[in-house]
Design a protein around this motif. Structure first.
Motif, mmCIF file in Angstrom:
data_model
loop_
_atom_site.group_PDB
_atom_site.id
_atom_site.type_symbol
_atom_site.label_atom_id
_atom_site.label_comp_id
_atom_site.label_asym_id
_atom_site.label_seq_id
_atom_site.Cartn_x
_atom_site.Cartn_y
_atom_site.Cartn_z
ATOM 1 N N ILE A 79 -8.187 1.023 -7.481
ATOM 2 C CA ILE A 79 -8.157 0.310 -6.204
ATOM 3 C C ILE A 79 -7.069 -0.760 -6.252
ATOM 4 O O ILE A 79 -7.031 -1.568 -7.181
ATOM 5 C CB ILE A 79 -9.528 -0.326 -5.901
ATOM 6 C CG1 ILE A 79 -10.573 0.762 -5.711
ATOM 7 C CG2 ILE A 79 -9.446 -1.206 -4.655
ATOM 8 C CD1 ILE A 79 -11.984 0.262 -5.523
ATOM 9 N N VAL A 80 -6.180 -0.736 -5.254
ATOM 10 C CA VAL A 80 -5.124 -1.746 -5.172
ATOM 11 C C VAL A 80 -5.308 -2.676 -3.983
ATOM 12 O O VAL A 80 -4.726 -3.751 -3.929
ATOM 13 C CB VAL A 80 -3.716 -1.101 -5.125
ATOM 14 C CG1 VAL A 80 -3.419 -0.367 -6.418
ATOM 15 C CG2 VAL A 80 -3.574 -0.168 -3.937
ATOM 16 N N ASN A 81 -6.128 -2.258 -3.002
ATOM 17 C CA ASN A 81 -6.322 -3.081 -1.811
ATOM 18 C C ASN A 81 -7.541 -2.584 -1.045
ATOM 19 O O ASN A 81 -7.800 -1.385 -0.986
ATOM 20 C CB ASN A 81 -5.074 -2.998 -0.919
ATOM 21 C CG ASN A 81 -5.204 -3.855 0.319
ATOM 22 O OD1 ASN A 81 -5.481 -5.037 0.229
ATOM 23 N ND2 ASN A 81 -5.017 -3.253 1.481
ATOM 24 N N ILE A 112 -9.970 1.620 1.859
ATOM 25 C CA ILE A 112 -9.772 1.386 0.433
ATOM 26 C C ILE A 112 -8.506 2.126 0.024
ATOM 27 O O ILE A 112 -8.416 3.350 0.184
ATOM 28 C CB ILE A 112 -10.976 1.864 -0.384
ATOM 29 C CG1 ILE A 112 -12.235 1.126 0.083
ATOM 30 C CG2 ILE A 112 -10.738 1.665 -1.870
ATOM 31 C CD1 ILE A 112 -13.500 1.590 -0.570
ATOM 32 N N HIS A 113 -7.534 1.383 -0.494
ATOM 33 C CA HIS A 113 -6.263 1.958 -0.924
ATOM 34 C C HIS A 113 -6.280 2.094 -2.442
ATOM 35 O O HIS A 113 -6.535 1.125 -3.148
ATOM 36 C CB HIS A 113 -5.096 1.064 -0.495
ATOM 37 C CG HIS A 113 -5.064 0.825 0.979
ATOM 38 N ND1 HIS A 113 -4.627 1.765 1.885
ATOM 39 C CD2 HIS A 113 -5.431 -0.235 1.727
ATOM 40 C CE1 HIS A 113 -4.711 1.288 3.104
ATOM 41 N NE2 HIS A 113 -5.206 0.075 3.036
ATOM 42 N N ILE A 144 0.819 -1.215 0.000
ATOM 43 C CA ILE A 144 0.000 0.000 0.000
ATOM 44 C C ILE A 144 0.854 1.266 0.000
ATOM 45 O O ILE A 144 0.360 2.343 0.285
ATOM 46 C CB ILE A 144 -0.979 -0.009 1.192
ATOM 47 C CG1 ILE A 144 -0.241 -0.153 2.510
ATOM 48 C CG2 ILE A 144 -2.028 -1.068 1.022
ATOM 49 C CD1 ILE A 144 -1.126 -0.069 3.737
ATOM 50 N N LYS A 145 2.142 1.129 -0.349
ATOM 51 C CA LYS A 145 3.018 2.291 -0.375
ATOM 52 C C LYS A 145 2.534 3.271 -1.442
ATOM 53 O O LYS A 145 2.156 2.890 -2.535
ATOM 54 C CB LYS A 145 4.449 1.861 -0.681
ATOM 55 C CG LYS A 145 5.423 2.994 -0.555
ATOM 56 C CD LYS A 145 6.827 2.540 -0.692
ATOM 57 C CE LYS A 145 7.678 3.768 -0.475
ATOM 58 N NZ LYS A 145 9.033 3.582 -0.548
ATOM 59 N N ASP A 146 2.543 4.534 -1.091
ATOM 60 C CA ASP A 146 2.108 5.621 -1.977
ATOM 61 C C ASP A 146 0.633 5.538 -2.351
ATOM 62 O O ASP A 146 0.197 6.150 -3.322
ATOM 63 C CB ASP A 146 2.962 5.662 -3.256
ATOM 64 C CG ASP A 146 4.428 5.874 -2.961
ATOM 65 O OD1 ASP A 146 4.732 6.598 -1.993
ATOM 66 O OD2 ASP A 146 5.261 5.302 -3.686
ATOM 67 N N ALA A 147 -0.148 4.765 -1.624
ATOM 68 C CA ALA A 147 -1.578 4.650 -1.919
ATOM 69 C C ALA A 147 -2.367 5.653 -1.083
ATOM 70 O O ALA A 147 -2.015 5.940 0.067
ATOM 71 C CB ALA A 147 -2.072 3.239 -1.619
ATOM 72 N N LYS A 148 -3.411 6.183 -1.667
ATOM 73 C CA LYS A 148 -4.326 7.059 -0.938
ATOM 74 C C LYS A 148 -5.311 6.151 -0.205
ATOM 75 O O LYS A 148 -5.879 5.236 -0.794
ATOM 76 C CB LYS A 148 -5.075 7.969 -1.916
ATOM 77 C CG LYS A 148 -6.084 8.864 -1.242
ATOM 78 C CD LYS A 148 -6.864 9.688 -2.251
ATOM 79 C CE LYS A 148 -7.954 10.455 -1.532
ATOM 80 N NZ LYS A 148 -8.906 11.025 -2.462
ATOM 81 N N THR A 149 -5.516 6.403 1.081
ATOM 82 C CA THR A 149 -6.411 5.580 1.885
ATOM 83 C C THR A 149 -7.723 6.314 2.099
ATOM 84 O O THR A 149 -7.739 7.452 2.576
ATOM 85 C CB THR A 149 -5.766 5.239 3.245
ATOM 86 O OG1 THR A 149 -4.517 4.598 3.000
ATOM 87 C CG2 THR A 149 -6.652 4.327 4.055
#
Length: 191
Positions: free
Chosen positions: A71-73, A64-65, A43-48
C-alpha cells in the motif's frame, strides 16, 4: 507616525510575501500544475482497489493504491455518494494505521498469573476462546427460571459487535450468540 513592533513585523511579513508572490506571478509560475503533477506521481503505476473505511457504520468509500502489493496511498473515493472523496480524521489515518510499527501482527497470550505475553498460533488461540466460551456457557446455562418458564440462556457471556462489520455479518453474529443462549448482545454502532 509611531509603528509598534507588532505592526512592523506584520508589514514586513506582508511585504515579503507580496514580493515573493509577485515575483512568481511575474515569471509566469503557477502552483496548480506542480500540485497536480505531485498528485499524479504519488500514485503513478499504482493499482487502485476500491474499498470501505473500517472505522464506523457510515461506510465511506476509499481508494487503496498499491505498488508491487504494498500500500502506497489510501484516500477517499470521489465517486462515493456517502463521502464524495472526503474522509474524517480517523478515515484519513487508515494508511498510518496499516503501516504503524506498533500494530499487532501476532497473537499474544498471557497465562493467568504470568507477567509476560507469549506469541501463540492463531489456531490455538481460536480453539482456546471456543473452549472458554463453551466452559462458561455450560457452567452458567439456565434452562428454566424458578417459576418454570423456559429461557435457555446464559447470563455470563456478553457479545459486542462492531460498526466496522457490515450488516450481514452483524446479523450472522447475532444469530450465533442467540443460538448459544447469550442475551447480553450489543453493537458498537448503536451505542
Amino acid at each position: 507616525m509611531q509603528v509598534s513592533r507588532r505592526d512592523f513585523l506584520q508589514l514586513t511579513a506582508s511585504a515579503g510575501a507580496g514580493t515573493a508572490i509577485g515575483g512568481l506571478v511575474g515569471l509566469g509560475v503557477t502552483l496548480a500544475p506542480a500540485m497536480a503533477r505531485a498528485q499524479e506521481l504519488r500514485i503513478k503505476d499504482a493499482k487502485t482497489t476500491p474499498s470501505i473505511c473500517p472505522f464506523c457504520s457510515v461506510g465511506c468509500a476509499t481508494l487503496i493504491h498499491t505498488v508491487d502489493g504494498k500500500i502506497v496511498n489510501i484516500e477517499g473515493d470521489p465517486r462515493s455518494p456517502h463521502n464524495e472523496g472526503t474522509l474524517c480524521p480517523k478515515g484519513a489515518a487508515i494508511y498510518q494505521l496499516h503501516l504503524n510499527p506498533n500494530r499487532a501482527t501476532k497473537v499474544l497470550h498471557r497465562k493467568p498469573g504470568a507477567g509476560d505475553w507469549e506469541v501463540v498460533e492463531l489456531e490455538w488461540a481460536m480453539d482456546r476462546v471456543a473452549e472458554l466460551i463453551k466452559k462458561t456457557r455450560d457452567e452458567t446455562f439456565i434452562e428454566k427460571l424458578p417459576n418454570g418458564k423456559l429461557v435457555n440462556m446464559t447470563p455470563a457471556v456478553f457479545a459486542l459487535g462492531g460498526a466496522t462489520l457490515d450488516n450481514e455479518f452483524n446479523h450472522v453474529c447475532q444469530k450465533f450468540w442467540r443460538g448459544l443462549g447469550v442475551v447480553a448482545i450489543e453493537n458498537q454502532a448503536r451505542i
